[in-house]
Every structure is written in structure tokens, then in C-alpha cells.
Design a protein around this motif. Structure first.
Motif, PDB file in Angstrom:
ATOM      1  N   GLU A 153       0.597 -11.433  53.905  1.00 54.44           N
ATOM      2  CA  GLU A 153      -0.030 -12.383  54.828  1.00 54.44           C
ATOM      3  C   GLU A 153       0.734 -12.383  56.139  1.00 54.44           C
ATOM      4  N   SER A 154       0.001 -12.262  57.237  1.00 56.90           N
ATOM      5  CA  SER A 154       0.597 -12.294  58.570  1.00 56.90           C
ATOM      6  C   SER A 154      -0.144 -13.335  59.389  1.00 56.90           C
ATOM      7  N   HIS A 155       0.591 -14.301  59.922  1.00 58.55           N
ATOM      8  CA  HIS A 155      -0.015 -15.436  60.629  1.00 58.55           C
ATOM      9  C   HIS A 155       0.428 -15.472  62.084  1.00 58.55           C
ATOM     10  N   PHE A 156      -0.494 -15.911  62.933  1.00 58.65           N
ATOM     11  CA  PHE A 156      -0.163 -16.201  64.335  1.00 58.65           C
ATOM     12  C   PHE A 156      -0.859 -17.515  64.680  1.00 58.65           C
ATOM     13  N   ASP A 157      -0.441 -18.569  63.988  1.00 60.59           N
ATOM     14  CA  ASP A 157      -1.086 -19.879  64.131  1.00 60.59           C
ATOM     15  C   ASP A 157      -0.345 -20.722  65.161  1.00 60.59           C
ATOM     16  N   ARG A 158      -1.109 -21.540  65.889  1.00 62.99           N
ATOM     17  CA  ARG A 158      -0.537 -22.370  66.942  1.00 62.99           C
ATOM     18  C   ARG A 158      -1.353 -23.652  67.069  1.00 62.99           C
ATOM     19  N   TYR A 159      -0.807 -24.593  67.800  1.00 62.43           N
ATOM     20  CA  TYR A 159      -1.602 -25.759  68.183  1.00 62.43           C
ATOM     21  C   TYR A 159      -1.873 -25.653  69.679  1.00 62.43           C
ATOM     22  N   ALA A 236      -5.159 -16.159  62.454  1.00 60.89           N
ATOM     23  CA  ALA A 236      -4.758 -16.790  63.713  1.00 60.89           C
ATOM     24  C   ALA A 236      -5.609 -18.029  63.902  1.00 60.89           C
ATOM     25  N   GLY A 237      -4.969 -19.173  64.021  1.00 62.87           N
ATOM     26  CA  GLY A 237      -5.670 -20.428  64.235  1.00 62.87           C
ATOM     27  C   GLY A 237      -5.060 -21.195  65.390  1.00 62.87           C
ATOM     28  N   VAL A 238      -5.862 -22.029  66.050  1.00 63.39           N
ATOM     29  CA  VAL A 238      -5.374 -22.753  67.230  1.00 63.39           C
ATOM     30  C   VAL A 238      -5.240 -24.257  66.998  1.00 63.39           C
ATOM     31  N   MET A 239      -5.565 -24.730  65.799  1.00 62.58           N
ATOM     32  CA  MET A 239      -5.447 -26.164  65.513  1.00 62.58           C
ATOM     33  C   MET A 239      -4.487 -26.384  64.345  1.00 62.58           C
ATOM     34  N   SER A 240      -3.384 -25.669  64.380  1.00 57.38           N
ATOM     35  CA  SER A 240      -2.398 -25.750  63.307  1.00 57.38           C
ATOM     36  C   SER A 240      -1.283 -26.703  63.721  1.00 57.38           C
ATOM     37  N   VAL A 241      -1.325 -27.916  63.189  1.00 53.61           N
ATOM     38  CA  VAL A 241      -0.350 -28.950  63.529  1.00 53.61           C
ATOM     39  C   VAL A 241       0.775 -28.886  62.502  1.00 53.61           C
ATOM     40  N   GLU A 242       1.850 -28.210  62.859  1.00 52.26           N
ATOM     41  CA  GLU A 242       2.977 -27.996  61.955  1.00 52.26           C
ATOM     42  C   GLU A 242       4.285 -28.135  62.718  1.00 52.26           C
ATOM     43  N   THR A 243       5.343 -28.518  62.015  1.00 53.46           N
ATOM     44  CA  THR A 243       6.663 -28.511  62.641  1.00 53.46           C
ATOM     45  C   THR A 243       7.243 -27.101  62.659  1.00 53.46           C
ATOM     46  N   LYS A 244       6.778 -26.251  61.768  1.00 53.23           N
ATOM     47  CA  LYS A 244       7.141 -24.834  61.789  1.00 53.23           C
ATOM     48  C   LYS A 244       5.931 -24.041  61.297  1.00 53.23           C
ATOM     49  N   PHE A 257       8.900 -12.628  50.051  1.00 57.04           N
ATOM     50  CA  PHE A 257       9.614 -12.995  51.272  1.00 57.04           C
ATOM     51  C   PHE A 257       8.700 -13.898  52.084  1.00 57.04           C
ATOM     52  N   LYS A 258       9.255 -15.010  52.534  1.00 54.95           N
ATOM     53  CA  LYS A 258       8.488 -15.955  53.349  1.00 54.95           C
ATOM     54  C   LYS A 258       9.285 -16.270  54.606  1.00 54.95           C
ATOM     55  N   LYS A 259       8.607 -16.215  55.740  1.00 56.67           N
ATOM     56  CA  LYS A 259       9.280 -16.394  57.029  1.00 56.67           C
ATOM     57  C   LYS A 259       8.436 -17.290  57.921  1.00 56.67           C
ATOM     58  N   PHE A 260       9.089 -18.276  58.533  1.00 58.18           N
ATOM     59  CA  PHE A 260       8.455 -19.148  59.512  1.00 58.18           C
ATOM     60  C   PHE A 260       8.998 -18.813  60.907  1.00 58.18           C
ATOM     61  N   HIS A 261       8.298 -19.291  61.919  1.00 61.63           N
ATOM     62  CA  HIS A 261       8.695 -19.154  63.334  1.00 61.63           C
ATOM     63  C   HIS A 261       8.374 -17.763  63.885  1.00 61.63           C
ATOM     64  N   LEU A 262       8.258 -17.730  65.203  1.00 61.55           N
ATOM     65  CA  LEU A 262       7.878 -16.524  65.934  1.00 61.55           C
ATOM     66  C   LEU A 262       9.117 -15.872  66.538  1.00 61.55           C
ATOM     67  N   ASP A 263       9.087 -14.561  66.660  1.00 62.91           N
ATOM     68  CA  ASP A 263      10.174 -13.822  67.311  1.00 62.91           C
ATOM     69  C   ASP A 263      10.510 -14.465  68.662  1.00 62.91           C
TER      70      ASP A 263
END
Length: 360
Positions: A153-159, A236-244, A257-263
Motif C-alpha cells: 500500500e502506498s498513500h499520498f493522503d492530505r487534508y 491519494a485523498g484530500v480530506m484525510s484529517v490525521e495527526t500523521k 513494514f509500516k511508515k507514516f509521514h512524507l519524505d
């Protein structure tokens, strides 16, 4: 004998040029920033003041015709990439093109053919191949640390509740605009690097903002690989309300392996840092991923720091080697690879429209 240097011209003077390309040109020893196209300078946005030694043009054809240029970097909106790349190749220049490469795989193939005919090389700026967390994931998979990968799984989620007033929010998909070509290109290119072309594609596009726009702002794309290959999910989502925000979740036969945050490189470049500066590309250890592996028949978790960053400058340094004699095989992101990623995007568009699986 002094090493050869190459004159570089940049078409466009928006964020892409200022943040992602000019700083990398400046740290590539064999490249010299020779000229820039800026159509309409402003008192607070003037390339001639920012780069007083560079020649300033006000149109792309003028720059392309300059016989002293060796390389042209195209940072304009994606609907202009095909025409500018074609003109540059036919004028005898090597080319670096921002992603998305061009709107269609057919246009990409035309440019591959022109490149072969002219002997001039194309590199597509898929910089996130050099995200440190992506390279960490690639190392885990290459070394078999988590066994055979079964799900990726590869995510590019943001608010981001407001649609941007750029090509990312205003250009239609037919012109290589919107989330599918912006974030989707990154997600699918990374999957392509790891696993190649999938056998089939399923996609759902949505407008999570519900702002009345026809173009989607969010996506979920499933890639299926045969012969024991993984199920790949690109989101990729634009309404992702998360602290990470979740970035990767990779599961294998022996671990996960699980990783949060963007490069961090994009934010560092925006802040004025460059590759080579202390700490560039180095993520806080607090943002490290979690590796879980089987010990006997029990899962055991540990913190896994990113590998030492290669940084986005690697794309430029490798391209310098390619044009310096190493040739097409050394181009870090080949036009033919970008063409294949566009094939995946086109299959995703077809799947989203038909609500059916599309085989490649």
C-alpha cells in the motif's frame, strides 16, 4: 584536462523551477545554469534579479534556439511538455522534463522515437524514486527481509479542502492535469520501479471535496501482479484529517513494514536548503517506520530508520553521467519507463470510467 561542463536552460520560473530544478542544477558540478524563460517578471518575482548571471528569455522558442545550450529543463504545465520536448530534441538538446511526462503514452512513444533518431537523451523528473523512505522499502524488498511481498500500500493522503488554482486542480485529465497525473504519477512510478507493469488495473476516482467540480481530486488504484506477485494499492485523498498520514504499509510472508509521514526533501528545498547541506534529506528518528518480522512463530516489532539519503540530486548527477558518455542505459528515469507508467494511468482512467477491470 578540465572536466566538460554543460549549459542548462530552464523553461518556466514557477515553483517547480525554483524549488526542484535550479537548486539541483547548482549542486551538479558539470552543469551551469545558463538561461531561464520567464514570460512576465514581477517586482517580487524576477529571475534576472534572483540569477543575475543567467540569460533571461521571454519565450521558450527563443531559448530552444540558443546554440550554446546543451540541456533544456522543462518545468511548465504538462499540456506543453510534448511540444517543448519535441522542439528541444530536434534542436539538438538533451531534455529533463517535469512529471507528468506528457498526457498520453502515444505521445511518450513519439518522443522516445525522436530521442533515438536525434541521439539526444530524455530524463523524466520522477524525483520520488529518491525519497529516503521509498529507498528503505526497496532495500527491505530487495534483501527479502519481510519475505515475498504479498501486499503493498502506498498513500499520498492530505487534508486540502480547497482545490488548488494550478494545473493540479484546473487542468483536465485529457491535458494531464489533476490528481491522477499529479500524485498518481508518483505512486504508480514507485510501484513500477518495484514490480514492473501489472497484469490488470482497477480504479475508483472520486471528488472528496464535493465542490461541484467534474474532475476527481482523490483516487484508489489496485494493481494486480500474477505468479505470486503482490496486490498493490495506490491511494491519494484530500480530506484525510490525521495527526500523521500513512505513507507505506508493506506486508510479506515473513514480516511487514509500516511508515507514516512524507519524505522531508520537498519541505527542505522550499526552505532554501540544498543537497549537501547538513541534515538534508535526513528525517527525524521520531518519524521512523516500524518493521515487524517473525521470530520463530511470533511477530516482533522494532523501529527502522531510513537508509542514508541519496537525495533528489542523484537524478541530476546520474543524467550528467548519461550525457557525458554513459548513454541511454544510464538515464535515471527513461522516457520509455514514463511511457509505461502512462499506460497504467490510462488503464486506471478506463477502469474508473467503465467500472471494470482493465488488463494490460
Amino acid at each position: 584536462m578540465a572536466a566538460k561542463t554543460y549549459n542548462v536552460g530552464v523553461i518556466g520560473y514557477g515553483m517547480s523551477a525554483k524549488v526542484f530544478h535550479i537548486p539541483l542544477i547548482q549542486v551538479t558540478p558539470s552543469f551551469t545554469l545558463h538561461s531561464i524563460v520567464q514570460r512576465t517578471p514581477k517586482p517580487t518575482d524576477d529571475a534576472s534579479k534572483d540569477h543575475p548571471t543567467a540569460k533571461i528569455y521571454h519565450s521558450a522558442p527563443e531559448l530552444i534556439a540558443d546554440p550554446s545550450l546543451d540541456i533544456i529543463v522543462i518545468t511548465t504545465t504538462p499540456d506543453s511538455h510534448f511540444a517543448f520536448t519535441k522542439s528541444a530534441l530536434e534542436a539538438g538538446k538533451h531534455v529533463i522534463v517535469e512529471k507528468p511526462f506528457v498526457p498520453t503514452a502515444s505521445e511518450a512513444q513519439q518522443l522516445v522515437d525522436i530521442s533515438a533518431k536525434t541521439g539526444k537523451l530524455i530524463c523524466v523528473y520522477q524525483n520520488r524514486r529518491w525519497d529516503s523512505d521509498f529507498l528503505t522499502v526497496k532495500k527491505l524488498l530487495d534483501e527479502g527481509t519481510i519475505g515475498r511481498c504479498v501486499e503493498f500500500e502506498s498513500h499520498f493522503d492530505r487534508y486540502k479542502p480547497v482545490r488548488p488554482e494550478t494545473w493540479k486542480g484546473t487542468l483536465g485529465m485529457a491535458q494531464a492535469g489533476g490528481v491522477v497525473y499529479d500524485l498518481g504519477t508518483h505512486l504508480l512510478d514507485q510501484a513500477y520501479v518495484l514490480f514492473g507493469l501489472p497484469e490488470s488495473v482497477n480504479a475508483v476516482f472520486a471528488n472528496q471535496r464535493n465542490d461541484g467540480a467534474e474532475e476527481p481530486d482523490s483516487l484508489t488504484i489496485l494493481l494486480r501482479y500474477g505468479n505470486g506477485g503482490p496486490l498493490v494499492t495506490a491511494k491519494a485523498g484530500v480530506m484525510s484529517v490525521e495527526t500523521k498520514q500513512l505513507r507505506y504499509w508493506v506486508r510479506g510472508t515473513k514480516g511487514s513494514f509500516k511508515k507514516f509521514h512524507l519524505d522531508v526533501q520537498e519541505d527542505q528545498l522550499k526552505a532554501g536548503l540544498k543537497p549537501g547541506d547538513g541534515g538534508f534529506g535526513v528525517e527525524s528518528e521520531d518519524f521512523s517506520g516500524e518493521l515487524v518480522v517473525l521470530e520463530g512463530d511470533k511477530p516482533r516489532g522494532s523501529v527502522l530508520k531510513n537508509i542514508e539519503p541519496l537525495t533528489y540530486a542523484t537524478l541530476y548527477s546520474e543524467f550528467a553521467k548519461a550525457i557525458g558518455g554513459a548513454g541511454e542505459s544510464a538515464v535515471p528515469v527513461k522516457a520509455s519507463q514514463a511511457r509505461d507508467v502512462l499506460r497504467i494511468i490510462e488503464a486506471a482512467k478506463e477502469s474508473a470510467k467503465s467500472e471494470k477491470t482493465v488488463k494490460l
